[in-house]
Structure formats: C-alpha cells, structure tokens
Design an enzyme around this catalytic site. Structure first.
Site, PDB file in Angstrom:
ATOM      1  N   GLU A 201      44.570 -25.781  35.314  1.00 12.45           N
ATOM      2  CA  GLU A 201      45.037 -26.372  34.064  1.00 12.45           C
ATOM      3  C   GLU A 201      45.032 -25.336  32.951  1.00 12.45           C
ATOM      4  O   GLU A 201      44.053 -24.614  32.787  1.00 12.45           O
ATOM      5  CB  GLU A 201      44.134 -27.553  33.678  1.00 12.45           C
ATOM      6  CG  GLU A 201      44.603 -28.289  32.436  1.00 12.45           C
ATOM      7  CD  GLU A 201      43.647 -29.425  32.060  1.00 12.45           C
ATOM      8  OE1 GLU A 201      43.973 -30.588  32.331  1.00 12.45           O
ATOM      9  OE2 GLU A 201      42.564 -29.132  31.523  1.00 12.45           O
TER      10      GLU A 201
ATOM     11  N   TYR B 209      51.082 -27.664  27.216  1.00 10.02           N
ATOM     12  CA  TYR B 209      50.083 -27.993  28.238  1.00 10.02           C
ATOM     13  C   TYR B 209      50.762 -27.885  29.595  1.00 10.02           C
ATOM     14  O   TYR B 209      51.868 -28.414  29.792  1.00 10.02           O
ATOM     15  CB  TYR B 209      49.565 -29.428  28.031  1.00 10.02           C
ATOM     16  CG  TYR B 209      48.747 -29.959  29.184  1.00 10.02           C
ATOM     17  CD1 TYR B 209      47.355 -29.918  29.164  1.00 10.02           C
ATOM     18  CD2 TYR B 209      49.364 -30.505  30.311  1.00 10.02           C
ATOM     19  CE1 TYR B 209      46.607 -30.391  30.226  1.00 10.02           C
ATOM     20  CE2 TYR B 209      48.621 -30.971  31.384  1.00 10.02           C
ATOM     21  CZ  TYR B 209      47.242 -30.917  31.332  1.00 10.02           C
ATOM     22  OH  TYR B 209      46.500 -31.382  32.392  1.00 10.02           O
TER      23      TYR B 209
END
Lengths: 380, 292
Positions: free
Chosen positions: A190, A101
């Site tokens: 993101e 991530y």
C-alpha cells in the site's frame, strides 16, 4: 507479518518504485548524522506498526541536522496507540502537489489480487472509500497471466489520472507492484500517499507492506529483521517459545487444542460472565513440553486470575493428554485455579487420571459450558 | 450416498512415507477406506504396510486407478503436489497440509477451478462419510452414521460439534472440513450445494468463524437455493478487531467479518445460530425431532 515503513521502502527501492532518499536511525545522534548525509530539509518519522502517526506527533519536519536531532529526541520513546517508538526513518522532505492512494491486496473473497487507486489519497482514505466509493478505482487481476498494461491503464483512466506524463509513471508503478506482490509473497502493498511533486514526479511517500507468514521461509532476509521487534511482552515471550498466543485484556487465561475450539472457548467464557485474558492454541495434541511453555506464557500475565484448559481428544487420546498435563503441572508451580475440560476419545480415562493425581488447584469438568462457568466462579 | 468420499473412493496418498502421512493413511485404511497407492518421489517400488509407493501420481494412476488424492506433503512442496495430482487426472484432491503460502494456493485455485477439479483444504481435517470412507485426520470414532451434513472451517471445533450431535443420538451423512486459510479449494457454498443434492442428507450444520465473508454469502445461498433446513454456529465473538487468531484466514478487518455480523446475516436469512456448540447441536436435534 507487517513491515515497518523503512523496511517497506527498502523493498520498494529493490522493486524500483521511486521513494525519497532516507536512512534509518535509532538514536537522536544517528538522526542527526542521517540528516547531515541527506542534506537540506528532512522529515523525521516514527517507525511503529500502527496508523495515526502524524496526528500523534510522530512525524515532524526538520531544517538541518541540529533540528533533526531535537525532533528525534521528541519522537523517540513516544507511545503511539500502545506502540513505543524505538526507531526512526529520516528522509529528504518532498514537495507535494497532489496526494493519491494506490494499493494491491489479497482479496480472499474473489481469490484474486485487488488493485485500488484514487486521486483522493492521504490520511482519510477509509473515509473516502466509505463515503465516495465511486472515487476509488478497483480492479481484480488474474493471478496466472502476469502484468498486462491495459490493467494499469484502466485503473488510471477510472481514477481520473489522465495527464500523459503522470499516467506513464503511475502505470509503471502498478506494473512493479504487480510483480512485487507475487515475488514478495505479499498480502498487502500500500502506498498512501502516492505523491505528485510540483515538477510532476510521482513517488511513494509511505509504504505499508504485509508479507504472508506462511511464505517467510523463502524470504529469510525480511524475516530476520523482524524477529526481535517489540510488541506486547507476553506475545514476545510466546514468539520466542513457539507458542501461538494472542494477548487480550481480561482475567481468564484460555488454552486449548485447535484455533476454532479456542475461539469458541473465549466465547463461552464471555457468555459465563468472564473476560478472556488471551488466546492460546496448542495445535493438535497436548504434549507436556508445549503445555509447560503455554502455561508459562499465560501466567506471566499478572492480570490472569484463573485458567481454563479446553482439550478435545481426537486422535490424541484423553489419557495421553492427561499424562502430558500432569507432567507439565509437575514442572511448574502455579497457584491459580486451573479448570480442565477434557472430552472426546478416551476422555473418561483421562478425567479419572486427573482426578486421582492432579494438584488441588486443578478442577476437572466434562463440558465446555461447565468449565467456563467454573473458572469464572473461581476467578472472581 | 454421502458427499465427496464414499464406498467408491480410491485414495492415493501423496507424502505417504512421512510420519503423518503414513499414520493417517493407515488409520483411513483401517476404517475401511480403499487406500490404493502412495506417492513419494524417489521411493517408487517400496511399500507402506502393503500399500505400493510410486515415484509420481501418473505412475500410481496407471497402476492402481485412484480417483482421490490425499496430500500430506510439507507446505513448501504441497502446491506442486496438488498440480501433479490434477495433471494425472485426479478429480478430487483433499489437502491436509497446513502453512502453504497464500500465493501458491492462488495459483493452484486459478488453475484447477476452470478444470472442475474438486479441492478440499488446504489446512483442513479432510472428509469423513461415517460407515463409508474417511480421507484425512478426522477421528471417526466421535461420529456416527446418520443424516446431518456438517461443514466447517475448523478442526477440533468440528469434532466438538460432531461429539455433541452423537451424544444427542444424531448421526451424520458427511463431515467436511474446508479449512481456514485465505484461499481454500471449496467454499461453504460449494459444500452446501452438494449436501442439498445428497439424498442421505436431511439437515445441514455449518460451523464458521471470524474473518472473510463466506458465511454471509452462504446465508444468502441457504435462503435462496436450499430446501433443506440449516443450522449454524460461529466462533469468535470475543475476538478483538485486528488480531489474528491462529488461522491465517481468521482476520477481522473493520466491521465486516466479525462473528456478530455473520450471525446477524445468517439470522436475517432465517438460519438458526447456536450461541455455543452445545446449543447448535440442540437446534439440530429440535429440527430432527420435529421431522420424525
């Protein structure tokens, strides 16, 4: 403004962040063509601005064009958390060895961009961040210095990404995110998951991009793509008419001048036992035209049973506000009870004007609390 | 004394030839504020109802010696205007302009903070010290002279609370709107610190709203660093998570930043929180009454 995955991936491609090849589609036939063009195994992904797509059946693999077409038929029209799927992103399937991530966001507390990187990427990232925060490497970066390689190296080492080939690719992606964050006026970039393939290639499998609404004027291409997108019918109507409106799920329509005052009005309606149907801010004044637009949007919501109009006259005088409101009411036919609370500069003159000329369904109050109590009573 | 603006304030208005800039510059002057200059590039040599207009802030500083800049320049050019004021040596900048891109403000903030420049706003109503000076768009007639310091993220809600106080016979030392954007020049804590040090201020009222964590930080500051009593009001209890309510800054993410969390943090630090503006004003009145 939140962007769809396919828009985010297009921006990533411009930033030279590696993403799988893919194409947008809005019909099953287009999805079939897309799969044919891409060749091999593909993934058909619902384009909606909400999380939990996978769990809701909005992401499905397909082996070839025919299967892509039938998967597309299944996904188009799905309702995912209140968002109806109208568009798809068909992309070449990726083999996944590991899921990381990576994000950069606008930390308003520190007033700096904040990078976060963890090897525990995938669907349950919030759970990872909450239960094992030590697994998430965080770094605030200086807004004025531009990218410095040590920042990216530090993040990788702190997150435990040490294999040299992999680290080099992640460092490069961090560098591009850093540049893109300012260049795009982003509030969030993101990547979840950031995948590593069995061959050791790092690429972005998803893209969440939020652009600062205040900066859209210098990103006209991004703004264009979004203008006609779906959403709640009242909110869409409000956008078209330039009304600041947020749909809520109660029965008391609320409008006023100034975001803080309107928020406070929602609260006192709640304290009086009602449930606000919306947030609607007229901004500084209350000219007839803007009142007309706002009331049209509010009353298009069928669950509204009464309206409270909270105006505090500052520089805009109470009598001017009253005239604007009377003119607006003249141009509309509204049967619902409307409670007007008018206070501040020259409020008495304004209230007198309303008492004298307003239609019968308009009630005038001088305090917020009395107005909230009145509208809740009239709406029940 | 009051804070930020007072009798010694000398204002240069950037964007004075625009409609809003001119209107409010004249209102501020009519209130008694020394509006000494205006700046609009390309209109140097002109004047706005007797206020000389310059092409640059440097030129305005050389001729008229202002110590405060009020920015009314449109959003795309506002960050540049703030940089220009700071470059010319202005110590206090009050930026009214709304809609400035967050990344512009990030650069402005990072540049000015180490230089000790005080920036109020953007997207704020300005600062009023009743009886002394008004720099911004706050309608002064609602307020009166006194000893309550008022600091707020909102505009009309500030007027609402001021009005409630005035009706209870309670005047104010200064009213400061810090603005509701993601990046503002001065935080609640910055302003609370000034009120704590101000001899004229006896009680402070802080008006917050959903989003961010500034109210929570201020709660700890009040408990640990302030001797003066503080009261608060928070707007946005009925706001659902994930929705933006007009102010770019008023965004809830997850559980932190909710009105509930803020009110709890404040109460946990011994700060009284009014359920609505009326009750908040009454809490101030009760403290003021007990003190006399």
């Amino acid at each position: 403004m939140d962007l769809y995955e396919y828009q985010g991936k297009e921006l990533f491609r411009l930033l030279e962040i590696p993403v799988p090849d893919g194409r947008a589609a809005s019909t099953a036939a287009e999805a079939r063509d897309a799969a044919e063009g891409l060749g091999g195994q593909v993934v058909v992904k619902a384009q909606v601005l909400t999380g939990g797509r996978g769990k809701a059946g909005g992401i499905k693999p397909a082996d070839g064009p025919a299967e892509a077409e039938s998967r597309a038929e299944e996904i188009l029209g799905l309702n995912i958390n209140g968002h109806v799927v109208r568009r798809l992103w068909v992309e070449r399937a990726s083999e996944v060895a590991r899921e990381y991530y990576l994000s950069v966001t606008f930390d308003r507390g520190e007033k700096k961009p904040l990078f976060m990187l963890t090897r525990e990427g995938g669907v349950d990232i919030e759970e990872v961040a909450a239960s094992t925060p030590e697994k998430v490497a965080r770094l605030h970066v200086e807004p004025l210095t531009g990218f410095q390689p040590f920042e990216a190296r530090w993040l990788c080492f702190a997150a435990g990404i040490t294999e040299p080939g992999e680290m080099k690719q992640v460092v490069d992606i961090i560098k591009k995110l850093r540049g893109g964050f300012s260049a795009l006026d982003a509030m969030l970039l993101e990547i979840n998951p950031l995948i590593v393939t069995p061959e050791g290639e790092v690429r972005a499998l998803d893209a969440k991009v939020t652009i600062d609404d205040n900066a859209l004027y210098r990103h006209s291409r991004i703004a264009e793509g979004q203008a006609s997108e779906d959403g709640d019918p009242q909110e869409r109507m409000a956008r078209e008419r330039g009304v600041t409106y947020v749909k809520l799920d109660g029965e008391i329509g609320v409008l006023g001048n100034g975001a803080g005052l309107v928020m406070s009005t929602l609260d006192v309606v709640g304290q009086a036992g009602g449930r606000p149907a919306n947030f609607c801010d007229l901004g500084g004044g209350a000219q007839a035209d803007s009142v007309v637009s706002a009331l049209e949007v509010i009353t298009s919501d069928r669950s509204v049973r009464g309206i409270v109009f909270n105006i505090f006259g500052g520089i805009t005088r109470g009598d001017e506000v009253a005239r604007g409101l009377l003119e607006a009411l003249d141009r509309l036919t509204i049967d619902l009870p409307i409670v007007v609370r008018l206070d501040g500069t020259l409020a008495e003159a304004g209230r007198a004007l309303l008492a004298e000329r307003a239609p019968q369904n308009v009630y005038v109050e001088s305090t917020m609390l009395a107005a909230a109590g009145r509208v809740v009573e009239l709406a029940s | 004394m009051a804070i930020i603006v007072d009798e010694r304030t000398r204002v240069v208005v950037q964007g004075i030839t625009g409609r809003e800039g001119q209107f409010h510059a004249m209102r501020n002057r009519a209130y008694g504020t020394a509006v000494v200059a205006g700046v609009t590039p390309g209109k140097g040599g002109a004047d706005v109802e007797g206020v000389p207009v310059f092409d640059s802030v440097r030129a305005a500083v050389a001729e008229t010696n202002p110590n405060t800049a009020m920015v009314f320049v449109p959003a795309p050019f506002a960050a540049d205007a703030i940089f220009e004021a700071v470059d010319a040596g202005i110590e206090t900048v009050i930026c009214i302009t709304e809609g400035i891109p967050a990344h512009d403000m990030l650069r402005v903030y990072s540049h000015i903070r180490p230089r000790g420049v005080r920036l109020i706003g953007p997207n704020c109503p300005g600062v009023l010290s009743p009886g002394k000076a008004n720099v911004g768009i706050i309608p002064a007639e609602i307020f009166s002279e006194g000893s309550v310091g008022l600091v707020s993220r909102s505009g009309t809600l500030t007027y609402q609370i001021g009005h409630e106080l005035t009706q209870l016979g309670i005047g104010q030392s200064s009213i400061v709107g810090i603005g509701g954007d993601p990046v503002v020049g001065s935080s609640f804590i910055d302003i609370l610190q000034l009120f704590e040090a101000d001899r004229e201020t006896e009680i402070v009222i802080m008006v917050g709203e959903i989003g961010g964590a500034e109210e929570e930080k201020a709660a700890a500051f009040i408990a640990e660093r302030m001797a003066k009593p503080a009261v608060s009001y928070i707007a946005g209890f009925s706001a659902p998570p994930g929705k933006t309510m007009g102010h770019a800054g008023a965004i809830i993410s997850g559980t932190s930043g909710t009105a509930q969390a803020k009110a709890e943090a404040l109460r946990a630090h011994g700060v009284q929180v009014g359920a609505n503006p009326t009750e908040a004003a009454q809490l101030v009145a009760a403290i003021a009454g007990a003190a006399t």
